[in-house]
Design an enzyme around this catalytic site. Structure first.
Site, PDB file in Angstrom:
ATOM      1  N   MET B   1       1.048  -1.290   0.094  1.00  0.00           N
ATOM      2  CA  MET B   1       0.013  -0.019   0.071  1.00  0.00           C
ATOM      3  C   MET B   1       0.702   1.213  -0.041  1.00  0.00           C
ATOM      4  O   MET B   1       0.704   2.250   0.614  1.00  0.00           O
ATOM      5  CB  MET B   1      -0.826   0.042   1.246  1.00  0.00           C
ATOM      6  CG  MET B   1      -1.835  -0.933   1.232  1.00  0.00           C
ATOM      7  SD  MET B   1      -2.547  -1.278   2.947  1.00  0.00           S
ATOM      8  CE  MET B   1      -1.144  -1.698   3.935  1.00  0.00           C
ATOM      9  N   PRO B   2       1.876   1.340  -0.983  1.00  0.00           N
ATOM     10  CA  PRO B   2       2.794   2.502  -0.809  1.00  0.00           C
ATOM     11  C   PRO B   2       1.955   3.803  -1.206  1.00  0.00           C
ATOM     12  O   PRO B   2       0.912   3.511  -2.035  1.00  0.00           O
ATOM     13  CB  PRO B   2       3.768   2.213  -1.821  1.00  0.00           C
ATOM     14  CG  PRO B   2       3.741   0.920  -2.068  1.00  0.00           C
ATOM     15  CD  PRO B   2       2.207   0.380  -2.092  1.00  0.00           C
ATOM     16  N   TYR B   3       2.404   5.048  -0.799  1.00  0.00           N
ATOM     17  CA  TYR B   3       2.171   6.288  -1.259  1.00  0.00           C
ATOM     18  C   TYR B   3       3.368   7.068  -1.731  1.00  0.00           C
ATOM     19  O   TYR B   3       4.217   7.195  -0.858  1.00  0.00           O
ATOM     20  CB  TYR B   3       1.267   6.933  -0.127  1.00  0.00           C
ATOM     21  CG  TYR B   3       1.301   8.510  -0.079  1.00  0.00           C
ATOM     22  CD1 TYR B   3      -0.098   8.940  -0.658  1.00  0.00           C
ATOM     23  CD2 TYR B   3       1.876   9.358   0.402  1.00  0.00           C
ATOM     24  CE1 TYR B   3      -0.270   9.996  -0.778  1.00  0.00           C
ATOM     25  CE2 TYR B   3       1.619  10.774   0.237  1.00  0.00           C
ATOM     26  CZ  TYR B   3       0.517  11.092  -0.262  1.00  0.00           C
ATOM     27  OH  TYR B   3       0.507  12.608  -0.641  1.00  0.00           O
TER      28      TYR B   3
END
Lengths: 69, 69, 69, 69, 69, 69
Positions: B1-3
């Site tokens: 779930m990278p941002y």
């Protein structure tokens, strides 16, 4: 290599004031931490006042209530 | 779930370039960390050049000095 | 002068993987926008998984539900 | 003294919706952590949809693919 | 109501230096923009040096190369 | 696809409180803007109190002065 992000409401900040913020923030990092200005970034975000809230209220409404006590 | 948040100066970045940044940053997270692209966000912030400072100067002034050495 | 902030969950990202993210993100900005790598910053934030939520759930709980479908 | 930053795509969020986000986020911090609303900031960033990517695609393209399955 | 976020590498910044950064940044906003210090936030993020990259390299490697020219 | 970043001082926030913040922030975006929870991220940053300043003072010092009026 500091990174400084200054967020303020968008209310007519002039280019001269922006330059003063950039200069002052960079100077602060040089003075306090001995950082190299060449790799110091300062980014100013101007935020619409209806997008900024404090005390649970949009800024304009907050100011109205503060003013009328 | 990278941002992933990419901040660049606002200087005519095209929709195609933005799509390439989004694609490339997502691919990087998939390739290096095995992240799921479906939950990878990439947000590009375009910052007015008078709001971005380096070396204690607004970008335009900084470039002028670099150019004239 | 781009600034790239990559936020991922803290789950044993190695120094080699961090170096690969820094290299890859910088290369992306050079390749797509012609930016100067010398003034490209990449900052990786590792976030405790209990501090990262998706779909209204902390990551660990979210994964459990996804796994058990 | 919490700081809450809400980032959404720019798609016609009304002043009333912004006020509801500010009120709701502040209330959340007061309710869950007992914070003082007077020193709680909420800042909403509206991001152009071509600047927001998910699954390796700009939002508009992502939605098209989701819609057509 | 400004919000200032200062990001530096984690390398032994002392509480006194942090206090000086907080004081100096607040003073800057008061002086240049006439902001109210009571609603000025300054947040310092200390970033592990292996998580900060410049010129495509983690900070430690970058410094080694700069030093050896 | 909202992204919510909640920054608070690091003072013993429990996993249950974090889950409540994640749930509440996601619910807020669903309720006010009709967002899809599946692509709503909430990230909580806990900031050391000596790294958080208000009114030109580190938090601990600020509270001392408030308390003694």
């Amino acid at each position: 290599m500091p990174y400084v992000n200054i967020r303020v409401t968008r209310e007519g900040v002039t280019p001269e004031q922006k330059a003063a913020l950039i200069d002052g923030a960079t100077d602060l990092l040089v003075r306090v931490l001995g950082k190299d200005p060449a790799t110091t970034f300062v980014i100013i975000d101007e935020v619409e006042i209806e997008n900024w809230g404090v005390a649970g209220l949009p800024t304009a409404e907050y100011r109205r209530r503060m003013a009328t006590g």
